[in-house]
Write a protein that holds these residues in place. Structure first.
Motif, mmCIF file in Angstrom:
data_model
loop_
_atom_site.group_PDB
_atom_site.id
_atom_site.type_symbol
_atom_site.label_atom_id
_atom_site.label_comp_id
_atom_site.label_asym_id
_atom_site.label_seq_id
_atom_site.Cartn_x
_atom_site.Cartn_y
_atom_site.Cartn_z
ATOM 1 N N ASP A 54 35.020 -92.577 31.314
ATOM 2 C CA ASP A 54 36.027 -93.399 31.898
ATOM 3 C C ASP A 54 37.521 -93.313 31.829
ATOM 4 O O ASP A 54 38.171 -93.134 32.910
ATOM 5 N N MET A 55 37.597 -93.042 30.590
ATOM 6 C CA MET A 55 39.232 -92.695 30.155
ATOM 7 C C MET A 55 39.599 -91.413 30.598
ATOM 8 O O MET A 55 40.566 -91.498 31.433
ATOM 9 N N ASP A 56 38.642 -90.313 30.623
ATOM 10 C CA ASP A 56 38.992 -89.014 31.312
ATOM 11 C C ASP A 56 39.286 -89.256 32.757
ATOM 12 O O ASP A 56 40.224 -88.709 33.383
ATOM 13 N N TYR A 57 38.329 -90.141 33.573
ATOM 14 C CA TYR A 57 38.716 -90.200 34.924
ATOM 15 C C TYR A 57 39.888 -90.876 35.250
ATOM 16 O O TYR A 57 40.588 -90.220 36.157
ATOM 17 N N MET A 108 40.178 -85.543 20.741
ATOM 18 C CA MET A 108 40.355 -85.668 19.596
ATOM 19 C C MET A 108 41.463 -84.684 19.042
ATOM 20 O O MET A 108 42.059 -85.048 18.208
ATOM 21 N N ASP A 109 41.653 -83.520 19.556
ATOM 22 C CA ASP A 109 42.526 -82.592 19.147
ATOM 23 C C ASP A 109 43.795 -82.892 19.713
ATOM 24 O O ASP A 109 44.885 -82.722 19.219
ATOM 25 N N ASN A 110 43.974 -83.786 20.916
ATOM 26 C CA ASN A 110 45.078 -84.073 21.388
ATOM 27 C C ASN A 110 45.077 -85.522 21.985
ATOM 28 O O ASN A 110 44.777 -85.611 23.469
ATOM 29 N N PRO A 111 44.872 -86.602 21.252
ATOM 30 C CA PRO A 111 44.682 -88.034 21.704
ATOM 31 C C PRO A 111 45.994 -88.390 22.739
ATOM 32 O O PRO A 111 46.949 -88.088 22.479
ATOM 33 N N PRO A 112 45.256 -89.263 23.583
ATOM 34 C CA PRO A 112 46.192 -89.920 24.580
ATOM 35 C C PRO A 112 47.295 -90.698 23.934
ATOM 36 O O PRO A 112 46.835 -91.119 22.829
ATOM 37 N N GLU A 113 48.434 -90.925 24.338
ATOM 38 C CA GLU A 113 49.358 -91.749 23.671
ATOM 39 C C GLU A 113 49.017 -93.203 23.628
ATOM 40 O O GLU A 113 48.199 -93.900 24.362
#
Length: 58
Positions: free
Chosen positions: A35-38, A13-18
Protein backbone atom coordinates in the motif's frame (compact mmCIF):
# COMPACT_ATOMS: atom_id res chain seq x y z
CA UNK A 1 7.05 -14.21 1.72
CA UNK A 2 7.06 -13.08 -1.88
CA UNK A 3 10.58 -12.35 -3.23
CA UNK A 4 9.40 -9.18 -4.99
CA UNK A 5 7.97 -7.88 -1.71
CA UNK A 6 11.26 -8.55 0.02
CA UNK A 7 13.09 -6.58 -2.70
CA UNK A 8 10.68 -3.72 -2.09
CA UNK A 9 11.22 -3.94 1.67
CA UNK A 10 15.00 -3.79 1.19
CA UNK A 11 14.62 -0.80 -1.14
CA UNK A 12 12.67 1.15 1.49
CA UNK A 13 14.86 -0.01 4.37
CA UNK A 14 17.94 1.32 2.54
CA UNK A 15 16.22 4.63 1.85
CA UNK A 16 13.12 5.05 4.07
CA UNK A 17 10.48 7.62 3.15
CA UNK A 18 10.48 10.88 5.09
CA UNK A 19 9.13 10.42 8.59
CA UNK A 20 9.88 6.69 8.73
CA UNK A 21 12.81 4.61 9.87
CA UNK A 22 14.25 1.35 8.59
CA UNK A 23 12.82 -0.31 11.68
CA UNK A 24 9.32 0.92 10.75
CA UNK A 25 9.70 -0.65 7.32
CA UNK A 26 11.02 -3.91 8.78
CA UNK A 27 7.93 -4.26 11.00
CA UNK A 28 5.37 -3.50 8.27
CA UNK A 29 3.12 -6.25 7.00
CA UNK A 30 3.36 -7.14 3.32
CA UNK A 31 -0.01 -5.49 2.65
CA UNK A 32 1.05 -2.26 4.37
CA UNK A 33 4.31 -2.23 2.46
CA UNK A 34 2.56 -2.70 -0.87
CA UNK A 35 0.00 0.00 0.00
CA UNK A 36 2.77 2.43 0.94
CA UNK A 37 4.60 1.71 -2.32
CA UNK A 38 1.43 2.23 -4.33
CA UNK A 39 0.68 5.60 -2.76
CA UNK A 40 4.28 6.80 -2.97
CA UNK A 41 4.38 6.00 -6.68
CA UNK A 42 0.88 7.07 -7.68
CA UNK A 43 0.91 9.97 -10.15
CA UNK A 44 -1.20 12.39 -8.12
CA UNK A 45 -3.23 10.93 -5.26
CA UNK A 46 -5.41 14.05 -5.05
CA UNK A 47 -6.24 14.29 -8.75
CA UNK A 48 -9.76 12.95 -9.18
CA UNK A 49 -9.96 13.96 -12.82
CA UNK A 50 -12.74 16.46 -12.13
CA UNK A 51 -13.11 19.03 -14.88
CA UNK A 52 -10.79 17.37 -17.39
CA UNK A 53 -13.46 16.38 -19.86
CA UNK A 54 -17.16 16.65 -20.01
CA UNK A 55 -20.02 19.06 -19.77
CA UNK A 56 -19.50 22.56 -18.43
CA UNK A 57 -22.14 25.08 -17.38
CA UNK A 58 -21.01 28.70 -17.44
Amino acid sequence: MDPSTEKLRKKYMDNPPEGMTSEDIRRMSEDDLLDMDYFLNEDDPFDDGFGEEGFYIF
